[in-house]
Motif scaffolding. Sequence first.
Motif, PDB file in Angstrom:
ATOM      1  N   GLY A  15       0.806  -1.211   0.000  1.00 16.21           N
ATOM      2  CA  GLY A  15       0.000   0.000   0.000  1.00 16.21           C
ATOM      3  C   GLY A  15       0.837   1.258   0.000  1.00 16.21           C
ATOM      4  N   SER A  16       0.155   2.397   0.092  1.00 15.75           N
ATOM      5  CA  SER A  16       0.820   3.692   0.031  1.00 15.75           C
ATOM      6  C   SER A  16       0.371   4.574   1.186  1.00 15.75           C
ATOM      7  N   LEU A  17       1.226   5.534   1.515  1.00 16.29           N
ATOM      8  CA  LEU A  17       0.928   6.480   2.580  1.00 16.29           C
ATOM      9  C   LEU A  17       1.714   7.747   2.308  1.00 16.29           C
ATOM     10  N   ARG A  18       1.157   8.867   2.733  1.00 18.11           N
ATOM     11  CA  ARG A  18       1.828  10.145   2.534  1.00 18.11           C
ATOM     12  C   ARG A  18       1.905  10.876   3.868  1.00 18.11           C
ATOM     13  N   LEU A  19       3.119  11.237   4.255  1.00 14.20           N
ATOM     14  CA  LEU A  19       3.337  11.914   5.523  1.00 14.20           C
ATOM     15  C   LEU A  19       3.680  13.387   5.281  1.00 14.20           C
ATOM     16  N   PRO A  20       2.897  14.311   5.824  1.00 18.21           N
ATOM     17  CA  PRO A  20       3.276  15.725   5.768  1.00 18.21           C
ATOM     18  C   PRO A  20       3.924  16.164   7.070  1.00 18.21           C
ATOM     19  N   CYS A  21       4.747  17.187   6.979  1.00 19.20           N
ATOM     20  CA  CYS A  21       5.354  17.783   8.174  1.00 19.20           C
ATOM     21  C   CYS A  21       5.413  19.291   7.946  1.00 19.20           C
ATOM     22  N   VAL A  22       4.860  20.026   8.880  1.00 17.08           N
ATOM     23  CA  VAL A  22       4.833  21.482   8.786  1.00 17.08           C
ATOM     24  C   VAL A  22       5.825  22.080   9.768  1.00 17.08           C
ATOM     25  N   ALA A  23       6.662  22.987   9.273  1.00 17.72           N
ATOM     26  CA  ALA A  23       7.641  23.666  10.120  1.00 17.72           C
ATOM     27  C   ALA A  23       7.130  25.052  10.500  1.00 17.72           C
ATOM     28  N   SER A  24       7.466  25.463  11.718  1.00 12.71           N
ATOM     29  CA  SER A  24       7.106  26.799  12.178  1.00 12.71           C
ATOM     30  C   SER A  24       8.233  27.333  13.057  1.00 12.71           C
ATOM     31  N   GLY A  25       8.168  28.635  13.336  1.00 10.67           N
ATOM     32  CA  GLY A  25       9.213  29.253  14.150  1.00 10.67           C
ATOM     33  C   GLY A  25      10.252  29.931  13.269  1.00 10.67           C
ATOM     34  N   SER A  26      11.521  29.796  13.623  1.00  8.23           N
ATOM     35  CA  SER A  26      12.618  30.470  12.908  1.00  8.23           C
ATOM     36  C   SER A  26      13.015  29.686  11.659  1.00  8.23           C
ATOM     37  N   ILE A  27      12.098  29.597  10.745  1.00  2.69           N
ATOM     38  CA  ILE A  27      12.302  28.742   9.574  1.00  2.69           C
ATOM     39  C   ILE A  27      13.219  29.378   8.543  1.00  2.69           C
ATOM     40  N   ASP A  28      13.522  30.670   8.680  1.00  2.00           N
ATOM     41  CA  ASP A  28      14.401  31.324   7.713  1.00  2.00           C
ATOM     42  C   ASP A  28      15.804  30.731   7.723  1.00  2.00           C
TER      43      ASP A  28
END
Length: 121
Positions: A15-28
């Motif tokens: 099967g298949s799966l998709r994992l997202p990850c969101v970054a926040s804070g001092s991302i620059d």
Amino acid sequence: VQLQASGGGLVQAAGSLRLPCVASGSIDTIDAMGWYRQSPGKQRELVATVSSAFGTNYADSVKGRFTVSRDSAKNTVWLEMHNLKPEDTAVYYCVAANRVLNPKYLRYNYWGQGTLVTVSS
């Protein structure tokens, strides 16, 4: 920098799966992002990473099955997993590294909380 991963779950082999990850804070300051994983009784291992400066990097065990991509505008990195195998069962951690001039100095100092992927046979 804070990393929030999601998308884990139970999936059947092949099967298949998709994992997202969101970054926040001092991302620059962030250049590379990606994924590590840890299976029960095993050491944590790199799965896939993506850097605007140095491109993508994959573990041999996932080449051809997993794809890592990043949307800088959305501060998000994805791990798209296909043809999953029971040995892919692990906690998957989103990671990020500060910008460096030489890839040998990349250090994934930022870690998310992990999301569990279970692949049944």
